[in-house]
Design a protein around this motif. Structure first.
Motif, PDB file in Angstrom:
ATOM      1  N   VAL A  93      -3.572   9.163  -8.679  1.00 29.18           N
ATOM      2  CA  VAL A  93      -3.107   7.847  -9.131  1.00 29.18           C
ATOM      3  C   VAL A  93      -2.488   7.073  -7.969  1.00 29.18           C
ATOM      4  O   VAL A  93      -2.710   5.870  -7.813  1.00 29.18           O
ATOM      5  CB  VAL A  93      -2.112   8.003 -10.304  1.00 29.18           C
ATOM      6  CG1 VAL A  93      -1.414   6.699 -10.618  1.00 29.18           C
ATOM      7  CG2 VAL A  93      -2.834   8.514 -11.535  1.00 29.18           C
ATOM      8  N   GLY A  94      -1.703   7.761  -7.134  1.00 29.68           N
ATOM      9  CA  GLY A  94      -1.072   7.101  -5.988  1.00 29.68           C
ATOM     10  C   GLY A  94      -2.090   6.550  -5.005  1.00 29.68           C
ATOM     11  O   GLY A  94      -1.973   5.416  -4.542  1.00 29.68           O
ATOM     12  N   THR A 149      -5.213   5.805  -5.664  1.00 30.18           N
ATOM     13  CA  THR A 149      -5.930   4.714  -6.322  1.00 30.18           C
ATOM     14  C   THR A 149      -5.094   3.432  -6.317  1.00 30.18           C
ATOM     15  O   THR A 149      -5.599   2.347  -6.029  1.00 30.18           O
ATOM     16  CB  THR A 149      -6.287   5.105  -7.769  1.00 30.18           C
ATOM     17  OG1 THR A 149      -7.058   6.311  -7.732  1.00 30.18           O
ATOM     18  CG2 THR A 149      -7.073   4.026  -8.459  1.00 30.18           C
ATOM     19  N   ALA A 150      -3.810   3.564  -6.640  1.00 30.39           N
ATOM     20  CA  ALA A 150      -2.937   2.389  -6.655  1.00 30.39           C
ATOM     21  C   ALA A 150      -2.752   1.822  -5.250  1.00 30.39           C
ATOM     22  O   ALA A 150      -2.642   0.606  -5.077  1.00 30.39           O
ATOM     23  CB  ALA A 150      -1.585   2.747  -7.261  1.00 30.39           C
ATOM     24  N   ALA A 151      -2.717   2.685  -4.246  1.00 31.44           N
ATOM     25  CA  ALA A 151      -2.559   2.210  -2.866  1.00 31.44           C
ATOM     26  C   ALA A 151      -3.822   1.504  -2.381  1.00 31.44           C
ATOM     27  O   ALA A 151      -3.753   0.640  -1.507  1.00 31.44           O
ATOM     28  CB  ALA A 151      -2.224   3.377  -1.948  1.00 31.44           C
ATOM     29  N   THR A 185       0.830  -1.200   0.000  1.00 31.60           N
ATOM     30  CA  THR A 185       0.000   0.000   0.000  1.00 31.60           C
ATOM     31  C   THR A 185       0.867   1.253   0.000  1.00 31.60           C
ATOM     32  O   THR A 185       0.696   2.138  -0.836  1.00 31.60           O
ATOM     33  CB  THR A 185      -0.942   0.013   1.222  1.00 31.60           C
ATOM     34  OG1 THR A 185      -1.828  -1.098   1.123  1.00 31.60           O
ATOM     35  CG2 THR A 185      -1.733   1.295   1.304  1.00 31.60           C
ATOM     36  N   THR A 193       3.909   4.670  -7.563  1.00 35.48           N
ATOM     37  CA  THR A 193       2.991   4.904  -8.673  1.00 35.48           C
ATOM     38  C   THR A 193       2.645   6.387  -8.796  1.00 35.48           C
ATOM     39  O   THR A 193       2.597   6.932  -9.900  1.00 35.48           O
ATOM     40  CB  THR A 193       1.705   4.082  -8.490  1.00 35.48           C
ATOM     41  OG1 THR A 193       2.061   2.722  -8.290  1.00 35.48           O
ATOM     42  CG2 THR A 193       0.797   4.196  -9.689  1.00 35.48           C
ATOM     43  N   GLY A 208       3.664   0.978  -3.070  1.00 37.82           N
ATOM     44  CA  GLY A 208       2.970   1.021  -4.359  1.00 37.82           C
ATOM     45  C   GLY A 208       2.327   2.369  -4.616  1.00 37.82           C
ATOM     46  O   GLY A 208       2.405   2.907  -5.719  1.00 37.82           O
ATOM     47  N   GLY A 209       1.691   2.932  -3.601  1.00 40.68           N
ATOM     48  CA  GLY A 209       1.060   4.236  -3.756  1.00 40.68           C
ATOM     49  C   GLY A 209       2.061   5.337  -4.029  1.00 40.68           C
ATOM     50  O   GLY A 209       1.878   6.158  -4.929  1.00 40.68           O
ATOM     51  N   VAL A 229      -5.662  -0.632  -3.940  1.00 44.59           N
ATOM     52  CA  VAL A 229      -5.778  -2.029  -4.381  1.00 44.59           C
ATOM     53  C   VAL A 229      -5.181  -2.995  -3.348  1.00 44.59           C
ATOM     54  O   VAL A 229      -5.877  -3.903  -2.880  1.00 44.59           O
ATOM     55  CB  VAL A 229      -5.149  -2.219  -5.780  1.00 44.59           C
ATOM     56  CG1 VAL A 229      -5.105  -3.675  -6.171  1.00 44.59           C
ATOM     57  CG2 VAL A 229      -5.921  -1.402  -6.818  1.00 44.59           C
TER      58      VAL A 229
END
Length: 193
Positions: free
Chosen positions: A150-151, A153-155, A38, A45, A41-42, A157
């Motif tokens: 984007v960060g 949203t990516a976090a 989380t 990204t 990746g966040g 997942v």
């Protein structure tokens, strides 16, 4: 209610304890992996998205050029000044590209402009009409906002994946408790005297 819980023990799933179950160890690894993915990746990204948008907007500022175009028809509207003074109407314009070819398009102009009135439009390397490129500060704001979006949203997942995995582990643990209670519960009802 907090008095019944006892003192909070940090990292209790990682400590040696004879009562620690296999599911506790598995849950500890799931939580660690979910939070690691989380956060990392966040951040990664988000930074990559920010850099990509900044690069794209910088390229647009370098490649896009202002060109003087002329109105091909009289613009609709009246010459009376509006209350805001910034009213614009759509009108067709014509310009010559860098390769000498004629181009036409529509842009916003002052109302009641006459045929042949010069209007500045922005074009890309192929001579197509584009919007005015973002300034440096606008580009920084846009890229930052997109990077954050984007960060986050990516976090989300791996965070949601970890929550789902923990929920399944919790349901499984409760099912195991139910099975144990069905086996042990009836023994408590007997009198031992």
């Amino acid at each position: 209610m907090a008095a019944f819980r006892g003192p909070k023990v940090w990292l209790w799933r990682w400590r040696r304890n004879p009562l620690r179950r296999r599911s506790d160890r598995l849950e500890a690894w799931v939580v660690l992996a979910a939070w690691t993915f989380t956060v990392l990746g966040g951040v990664v990204t988000g930074l990559l998205a920010t850099r990509s948008v900044e690069h794209n907007l910088d390229r647009q500022r370098v490649e896009w050029r202002p060109v003087v175009a002329q109105l091909t028809k009289n613009a609709p509207g009246t010459t009376a000044p509006s209350a805001s003074g910034s009213e614009r109407v759509w009108a067709e314009v014509r310009w010559t590209g860098t390769d000498g070819s004629a181009h036409t398009g529509q842009t916003r102009v002052v109302p009641a402009s006459t045929v042949g009135t010069p209007v500045t439009v922005w074009t890309d390397a192929d001579g197509r009409m584009v919007t005015k490129p973002a300034t440096r500060s606008e580009a920084e704001l846009r890229s930052s906002l997109i990077g954050v979006l984007v960060g986050v949203t990516a976090a989300g997942v791996p965070f949601l994946g970890g929550r789902l995995a923990r929920g399944r582990l919790e349901r499984r643990r409760m099912d195991e408790w139910d099975q144990e209670w069905e086996r042990v519960g009836p023994l408590w009802g007997r009198k031992t005297w």
